[in-house]
Motif scaffolding. Sequence first.
Motif, PDB file in Angstrom:
ATOM      1  N   ARG A  54      -0.364  16.167 -11.462  1.00  0.00           N
ATOM      2  CA  ARG A  54      -1.702  16.455 -11.980  1.00  0.00           C
ATOM      3  C   ARG A  54      -2.285  17.713 -11.339  1.00  0.00           C
ATOM      4  NH1 ARG A  54      -7.065  15.937 -10.694  1.00  0.00           N
ATOM      5  NH2 ARG A  54      -6.601  15.146  -8.614  1.00  0.00           N
ATOM      6  N   LYS A  76       3.431   6.219  -5.309  1.00  0.00           N
ATOM      7  CA  LYS A  76       3.271   6.385  -6.754  1.00  0.00           C
ATOM      8  C   LYS A  76       2.100   7.334  -7.042  1.00  0.00           C
ATOM      9  CE  LYS A  76       3.872   3.058 -10.483  1.00  0.00           C
ATOM     10  NZ  LYS A  76       3.694   1.655 -10.847  1.00  0.00           N
ATOM     11  N   THR A  77       1.004   7.087  -6.351  1.00  0.00           N
ATOM     12  CA  THR A  77      -0.183   7.943  -6.539  1.00  0.00           C
ATOM     13  C   THR A  77       0.131   9.385  -6.151  1.00  0.00           C
ATOM     14  OG1 THR A  77      -1.567   6.068  -5.989  1.00  0.00           O
ATOM     15  CG2 THR A  77      -2.606   8.236  -5.918  1.00  0.00           C
ATOM     16  N   ALA A  85       2.211   1.891  -3.508  1.00  0.00           N
ATOM     17  CA  ALA A  85       1.135   2.410  -4.372  1.00  0.00           C
ATOM     18  C   ALA A  85       0.830   3.855  -4.011  1.00  0.00           C
ATOM     19  CB  ALA A  85      -0.112   1.544  -4.223  1.00  0.00           C
ATOM     20  N   ALA A  86       0.795   4.129  -2.695  1.00  0.00           N
ATOM     21  CA  ALA A  86       0.460   5.484  -2.248  1.00  0.00           C
ATOM     22  C   ALA A  86       1.517   6.485  -2.683  1.00  0.00           C
ATOM     23  CB  ALA A  86       0.284   5.516  -0.739  1.00  0.00           C
ATOM     24  N   ALA A  91      -4.335  12.464  -0.947  1.00  0.00           N
ATOM     25  CA  ALA A  91      -3.304  11.534  -1.413  1.00  0.00           C
ATOM     26  C   ALA A  91      -2.111  11.558  -0.465  1.00  0.00           C
ATOM     27  CB  ALA A  91      -2.876  11.895  -2.831  1.00  0.00           C
ATOM     28  N   ALA A 142      -1.963   8.086 -14.941  1.00  0.00           N
ATOM     29  CA  ALA A 142      -1.674   6.736 -14.486  1.00  0.00           C
ATOM     30  C   ALA A 142      -1.208   5.886 -15.659  1.00  0.00           C
ATOM     31  CB  ALA A 142      -2.917   6.124 -13.846  1.00  0.00           C
ATOM     32  N   GLU A 162      -2.876   9.490   2.636  1.00  0.00           N
ATOM     33  CA  GLU A 162      -2.780   8.066   2.324  1.00  0.00           C
ATOM     34  C   GLU A 162      -1.308   7.622   2.369  1.00  0.00           C
ATOM     35  OE1 GLU A 162      -5.589   6.700   2.041  1.00  0.00           O
ATOM     36  OE2 GLU A 162      -5.334   4.773   1.048  1.00  0.00           O
ATOM     37  N   TYR A 163      -0.472   8.456   1.804  1.00  0.00           N
ATOM     38  CA  TYR A 163       0.963   8.180   1.755  1.00  0.00           C
ATOM     39  C   TYR A 163       1.550   8.163   3.167  1.00  0.00           C
ATOM     40  CZ  TYR A 163       5.909   9.498   0.909  1.00  0.00           C
ATOM     41  OH  TYR A 163       7.277   9.585   0.911  1.00  0.00           O
ATOM     42  N   LYS A 166       0.839  -1.211   0.000  1.00  0.00           N
ATOM     43  CA  LYS A 166       0.000   0.000   0.000  1.00  0.00           C
ATOM     44  C   LYS A 166       0.862   1.245   0.000  1.00  0.00           C
ATOM     45  CE  LYS A 166      -4.371  -1.538   1.931  1.00  0.00           C
ATOM     46  NZ  LYS A 166      -5.274  -1.506   3.079  1.00  0.00           N
ATOM     47  N   ARG A 182       2.023  11.135  -8.811  1.00  0.00           N
ATOM     48  CA  ARG A 182       1.164  11.431  -9.951  1.00  0.00           C
ATOM     49  C   ARG A 182       0.233  12.601  -9.618  1.00  0.00           C
ATOM     50  NH1 ARG A 182      -1.905   6.711 -10.487  1.00  0.00           N
ATOM     51  NH2 ARG A 182      -3.671   7.782  -9.548  1.00  0.00           N
ATOM     52  N   GLU A 183      -0.341  12.557  -8.415  1.00  0.00           N
ATOM     53  CA  GLU A 183      -1.255  13.619  -7.991  1.00  0.00           C
ATOM     54  C   GLU A 183      -0.555  14.974  -7.919  1.00  0.00           C
ATOM     55  OE1 GLU A 183      -4.344  12.692  -8.617  1.00  0.00           O
ATOM     56  OE2 GLU A 183      -5.071  13.476  -6.712  1.00  0.00           O
TER      57      GLU A 183
END
Length: 856
Positions: free
Chosen positions: A698, A690-691, A687-688, A725, A796, A728-729, A684, A694-695
Motif C-alpha cells: 500500500r 500480514k499487516t 497478524a503483524a 507497522a 485487507a 509492531e512486527y 499477534k 499489506r502496508e
Amino acid sequence: MTGSYNPKDIETKWQEEWEKDGINDVVEGSSKPHKYVLEMFPYPSGDIHMGHVRNYTIGDVISRYSKMKGFNVLHPMGWDAFGLPAENAAIKHKSHPAKWTYGNIATQKASFKRMGFSYDWNRTVVACDPEYYRWGQWIFLQFWKRGLVERRNSPVNWCPDCGTVLANEQVIEGRCWRCHSEVQKRDLTQWYFKITDYAQELLDDLNQLDGWPERVKQQQANWIGRSEGAQVDFILCDKDGNIPADPTPDDIITVFTTRADTLYGCSFFVLAPEYARVAEFVAGTPYEEEVMALVEASKKITAVQRAMGDHEKHGAFTGRYVVNPINGEKVPVWVADDVVADYGTGAVMAVPCGDQRDFEFARKYDLPIIPIILEPSDPLYSRLCEEQGRVVTSVDWEQAYAAEGILVQSGEFTGMVGGKHSPGEDAVVAKLEAMGRGKRKVEFRLRDWLISRQRYWGNPIPAIHCEHCGVVPVPEEDLPVRLPEDIDLAAGETLATHKGFIECTCPVCGAPARHETDTMDTFTCASWSVLRSTDPHNRELPFDPAKAATWMPVDQYIGGIEHALLHLLYSLFFTKVLRDIGLVDFNEPFTNLLCQGMVLDGKGEVMSKSKGNVIAPEDMIAQYGADAVRAYILFMAPPDKELLWNEAGLAGMFRFLKRVWRQVQLLSHDPDVRQDNVTEDDAKGKAAAKTLNRELHRVIGKVTDDIERFNFNTALAAIMELANATDEYLKYVPAQTRANCEPLQELDAFAAKTLVLLLAPFAPHWAEELWHEVLGEQGSVHLQDWPTWDPAQAVAETVTYPVQINGKVRARVELSKEAGKDELQAAALEAAASYLDGKTPKKVVVVTGRLVSIVI
RNA sequence: GGGGGUGUGGCGAAACGGCAAACGCAGGGGACUUAAAAUCCUCCACCCAAAAGGUUUGAGGGUUCGAAUCCCUCCACCCCUACCA
C-alpha cells in the motif's frame, strides 16, 4: 557492521563518493526517456537560507525519484550572478563585484553540496562569466536585427541614490528596493525590448500552459492587461473656440475608451500633465500660469503617494475646447494629474455619470454630470427615456453608475443596453467608424521592457555611438564586449567614466566612437539560461538547437511564487523570439511549473538580510544532518503552501530516521544490534506480519502517487505509517523466529529494501549508507529501480463497513472485500435491526468498499 | 478599485462528496535509571467524574442518503497588482 545513525559520519563521505563516481552527471545519448528538472537559479547574495533549502530539496526529490523511475534526467544548477547588490557590496568593501559574487557562489555551492543536492556540476551556468554573457549580447544583436530593440526617450523610474533607472519590480511602494529612497520620474533615453509586440501571443498562449498553476497564469494575464475598446477622435477648437472648418491631423486629439457607449455623457476632456502639447495649448493665454503650475506640481507627486492613492487630485482648465464627434458638442479641455501619460493616448474623455474618478473630478470643479446610463428602476429612467434631446445635466447621486444599464439622453442610441462590450457600445463604435471619427482598438497594460541600467555589474549592451553613423551594433565577431576589470567603483568610477572601455572605433566608418556604457537588466541573463544548460560549453552558438530540442521544454520547473511573474514572462518572451529567429522549435519553455510557497520566519515575516531574520540551515545540519533537514522541510507542509519556519519538529524527523535505521538493521539481522522490547506472541506476530506485507504494498503505491503529485508531506507520513507497522512486527516476532522461517526472511528483506528505497530521494545519504553497509548491496541506491507493488496485496481481506442511519454511524459490519452489494445490504440491515424497529427503511444506499447509508 | 488565496485540535497538518483530526510536534502519565538524557509503553478536539451519549472544520443558508469538500450570502486574514480611462 554498523553503529547507530550518525549523519556526521556518512554525509560528507557519500557526497565525495557521488562526485567521484559521477553518479549525477548527465549521460548524453541514453536510450532512456529524457526529463529536464530545473529549479530557478539563485542570486548569490550570501549563503543559502531556508527558502533555498525548500526550493532545491523539492527539485532534488523530483530529480532523484525520476532517475529511479527510469528517466535520463538533466538537473543543472547555475547562478543569476549580475546585479546591484554585488556592486554595492564592492563599493562598501572597496573591492570588485566579481570577488564578492564568486565568493558567494563558492559558499552557496558548498552549501548545496552539503545538502546532498544531485546537480550535474559540469553544466554550471554563471551569468557573469564572459563565456555566458557574450551569448546574451549575441542574442541582443539578433533581437536588434528583428527590430525588437529600441532606444527612446520616455519617463522612467530613477533612483537618485543608486544612480540608475530601475525596473518596475525594483520599485516597491514607490521606493527603491535597496536603499528605500523615493523613486523619481525622469525623461531619459533608454534601451527597450519590444515585448509589447508579443503581448497578444503571450496572452493567448497562456491557454497552452496546462501544467501551470492557475494563479500564475491569471497574474500574467492581469499584467498583460488586454483591454478592448475604441479610439475616438475629438476635434480641437482654436484658441478662440472656433471649430476648424477643415481640420488637419494637428487639430485632432485621440482618446482611448472602453465605454464609447457613454460618449453622450462626456462633459469635459482631460489631458495628462505630461501630454506633449499642453504647453503649446496654453502658451500666451490667461490659463498658462495655472496650467503650467499644475504640470510642475504633478512632477513632484511621488510614486509613494500614487501607490497609496491618498494624494489630492488636481485639475486646471486650459481655455481650449474639443468637439465631441458623436453629438458635435463642445467640451472644455482640462489638464489633471490623475491621467497617466503612458497609457492609451494620454488624453481621456470624461464621463462623470459613468466613471467614479470623473464623477469626483466633476464634483470638485463643478462640471456637469449628465446622466446617460441608468438602471430601469431609477426614478429618472421613465422620464428620460421618453424625452428627445438633453433635459437633465445634473444629478444628486453619491457616486457614478459604472455598471451595465440602459442608455438615455443618447440620441439614436437611447434605449439600448450600455456597458463594457454592450450592444450600445458596439453601435456607437460602428457609427464613429462610419463617420471616420473612430475605430476599434485594443490596449495592453504591458509596457516595453526597459533593459538598460546605468550600473557596472551587468552585461554590457553591445552598441557603439558614432558621430557619423549614429548608434550601431558591435559586430558579432567582436563579442563579447568585456567588462573592464580595472575599475575602482569605490572611488566613483563607472563604465561611463572608464576611458579604456568607452573609446573605440566605429565598425561602419572607422571614425573614433564611444561604446555604449549601459548594461542590461539582470533578467535578460535569466531569460535564456535554461537553454544554455542543455549545452553549456558551446563556443559557436548560445546553444546547439539540436541539444536544446533534445531536452527542452523543461518538464518540471520549480521556483518561488514571489518572483514568478516577471522572470517567467520574460522567459516566455525570449522563447518566442528565439523561435521566430529559428533557434528553437517550441512555443513554451516550461511545460510544468511548481511554485513553492515562501518560507517565512516564525512570526510570518519574509526573511531578509536587512531585517536580520534570515535562517540558515548550517547549524541544523551540524546537529541533525542534511537528510533530516531535507525531509523535515518537505514534511512540514505541501510545497505550494506558505510555510512559517519552526525548528521544533526537526528533532522528530531525526528521531524517525534513527528509528528506521535501526529497523533496517534489525530486519537485516545485523549481529551487533540487540533487539529489545520483544514480546513473543504467535497470534499477534502473524497478524503483524500480514499487516506489514499489506502496508508495504500500500505504502509503495501511496508514496509513488504522492511524489507524482508533489505531496511530499503525505508521502513521508505514509512511510512513517510503514515504520509503525514495522515496529509492531518487530515487537511480536523475535529475530530467532524470523531467521528460521523462509517467508519471514523474505518479508524482512522486502521491508528493509523498501524502507531504504522509498526514503532514498528524501534522505539520500542515509539511504546510501544503509544500502551498502547494512543491506550489503552493490551500486548506488540512487541508480536502483523504484520499487513496484501489487495492488491486490495492498488491501485487507475484510472491510469493516460503517452503517449509517440518518447520517449517523450506528453499527459496523465486517465483510470480505469481495462481498457484493446485496450481501452488504443484508448484513447492514441486520446490524441495524434494533434501530429499524421492524419498519422498512425509506432508502438504502450501498457503496461497496465504503459504507452503507440507511434512511428511516 | 481589480485579481488570487486561506480559514480544521495547544501547534504543523490529513481527508480528490463517504467513519473529521491520518502523520508528526508540543504536552500529561508510566517503565527503565541513583538521576538525567536517550529509548520504550500509554493518554491527548470539545462537553460530561467516567461510560453511554452529544457537539465540532470562520458565520449563516442551500443541494445531497451523506458536505471540511459543491452552490449562495456574509465575516476575518494573507499575497499580488493598481490613478489603465
